[in-house]
Design an enzyme around this catalytic site. Structure first.
Site, PDB file in Angstrom:
ATOM      1  N   GLU A 115       0.820  -1.219   0.000  1.00  0.00           N
ATOM      2  CA  GLU A 115       0.000   0.000   0.000  1.00  0.00           C
ATOM      3  C   GLU A 115       0.853   1.267   0.000  1.00  0.00           C
ATOM      4  OE1 GLU A 115      -2.966  -0.392  -0.720  1.00  0.00           O
ATOM      5  OE2 GLU A 115      -3.678  -2.284   0.149  1.00  0.00           O
ATOM      6  N   HIS A 139      -2.731   1.843   8.334  1.00  0.00           N
ATOM      7  CA  HIS A 139      -3.811   1.051   7.731  1.00  0.00           C
ATOM      8  C   HIS A 139      -4.004  -0.215   8.560  1.00  0.00           C
ATOM      9  CE1 HIS A 139      -6.238  -1.236   4.980  1.00  0.00           C
ATOM     10  NE2 HIS A 139      -5.275  -2.097   4.700  1.00  0.00           N
ATOM     11  N   HIS A 141      -6.949  -3.581   9.646  1.00  0.00           N
ATOM     12  CA  HIS A 141      -8.152  -4.339   9.303  1.00  0.00           C
ATOM     13  C   HIS A 141      -9.057  -4.422  10.529  1.00  0.00           C
ATOM     14  CE1 HIS A 141      -5.924  -6.487   5.731  1.00  0.00           C
ATOM     15  NE2 HIS A 141      -6.040  -5.180   5.573  1.00  0.00           N
ATOM     16  N   HIS A 210     -12.824  -3.972   3.839  1.00  0.00           N
ATOM     17  CA  HIS A 210     -11.371  -4.143   3.902  1.00  0.00           C
ATOM     18  C   HIS A 210     -10.762  -3.592   5.194  1.00  0.00           C
ATOM     19  CE1 HIS A 210      -7.270  -3.897   1.634  1.00  0.00           C
ATOM     20  NE2 HIS A 210      -7.084  -3.884   2.931  1.00  0.00           N
TER      21      HIS A 210
HETATM   22  O1  2HA Z   1      -1.578  -7.028   3.270  1.00  0.00           O
HETATM   23  O2  2HA Z   1      -3.410  -4.804   4.327  1.00  0.00           O
HETATM   24  O3  2HA Z   1      -4.231  -3.782   2.042  1.00  0.00           O
HETATM   25  C1  2HA Z   1      -1.457  -5.690   3.504  1.00  0.00           C
HETATM   26  C2  2HA Z   1      -2.753  -5.054   3.363  1.00  0.00           C
HETATM   27  C3  2HA Z   1      -3.204  -4.701   2.012  1.00  0.00           C
HETATM   28 ZN    ZN Z   2      -5.361  -4.058   3.962  1.00  0.00          ZN
END
Ligand code: 2HA
Ligand code: ZN
Length: 272
Positions: A115, A139, A141, A210
């Protein structure tokens, strides 16, 4: 000085480990980047090597010459604390802003996060809009935020308002609101452009089905933002699981009174 003895390295590793412990980083999920201060990189110049120039895939001229600590592509957050030199790297952006070189870390090979385009485009927007104050892009999840993207309309207004109502501090922590991006293929230029556009308005953006991106001045504030949004999402998931409607909530007028007392400005479009 060794990179591993610096405060920014320690802060980075702690944040990655905290994210792992929250359950937001299954396998190689998620990524983290930090725009390194001039005095910080100067303190470790002896440790820096000169890697080969590689293309970013997006153009970030306002980041020319900047150094970033970033997680590696395919690396597990679970391993960052025990094996940071395998999991992380420092990159420098070239003078034209279209390429980078790895100058530290990833001792067993590899590349920066998949990313990287989204991270760097978000950094570019935030560096400009905050006069260089914002340094962290994260970022994750986040389970409950992801769950909500299956049942709520994918609109900034809906997510902002619903999450604000779930915890009194939310409007104070993210008064500008939160952006929502429909499902897109991750890892590329298009999702990077869409996310960076959200970051012109917000400090956080949701990627439907996501996860989330959060940005901020330092590790504490950026982690705290991710945590606050995800916790509000958890309360909403619980509330919706008990019954589909609310018997009572924080009203628009309550939000206006909160804003006045805490001296934040809440955009009217979230108060209708
Ligand atoms: O694997 O989170 O968006 C890394 C991530 C891709
Ligand atoms: Zn991701």
């Amino acid at each position: 000085m060794r990179v591993e003895d610096t405060d920014f390295f320690k802060g980075f590793v702690r944040m990655a480990d905290d994210g792992w412990n929250m359950g937001w980083h299954e396998r190689n999920g998620g990524n983290l980047s930090y725009r390194i201060k001039k005095e910080e990189i100067e303190s470790v110049t002896d440790e820096l090597a000169d890697g080969k120039l590689q293309e970013i895939g997006v153009y970030v001229p306002d980041l020319a010459g900047e150094y970033f600590m970033v997680t590696g592509s395919g690396k597990f957050f679970r391993n960052v604390r025990i094996n940071p030199t395998d999991s992380l790297c420092i990159i420098q952006i070239n003078e034209t802003g279209d390429s980078y070189r790895i100058v530290w870390g990833l001792v067993n090979g590899g590349r920066p996060t998949s990313e990287l385009p989204s991270h760097l485009m978000n950094h570019q927007v935030k560096k400009k809009l905050t006069d260089g104050r914002y340094r962290v892009v994260y970022h994750a999840h986040t389970t409950n935020v992801i769950a909500l993207t299956f049942v709520l309309p994918l609109k900034d207004e809906v997510f902002t308002r619903q999450l604000w109502e779930m915890a009194t501090e939310c409007p104070v922590v993210f008064p500008d609101g939160i952006g929502v991006i429909k499902w897109m293929v991750p890892g590329g230029r298009d999702i990077a452009i869409a996310t960076a556009k959200m970051m012109e308005r917000y400090d956080a953006a949701i990627w439907a089905h996501h996860g989330m991106f959060a940005t901020g001045e330092d590790f504490d504030l950026t982690f705290g933002l991710m945590h606050t949004v995800e916790k509000a999402a958890e309360i909403l998931v619980k509330t919706l699981s008990i019954r589909p409607d609310k018997l009572q909530t924080i009203t628009s007028d309550d939000l206006r009174r909160l804003a006045a007392d805490f001296m934040v400005t809440l955009p009217e479009r979230f108060l209708e």
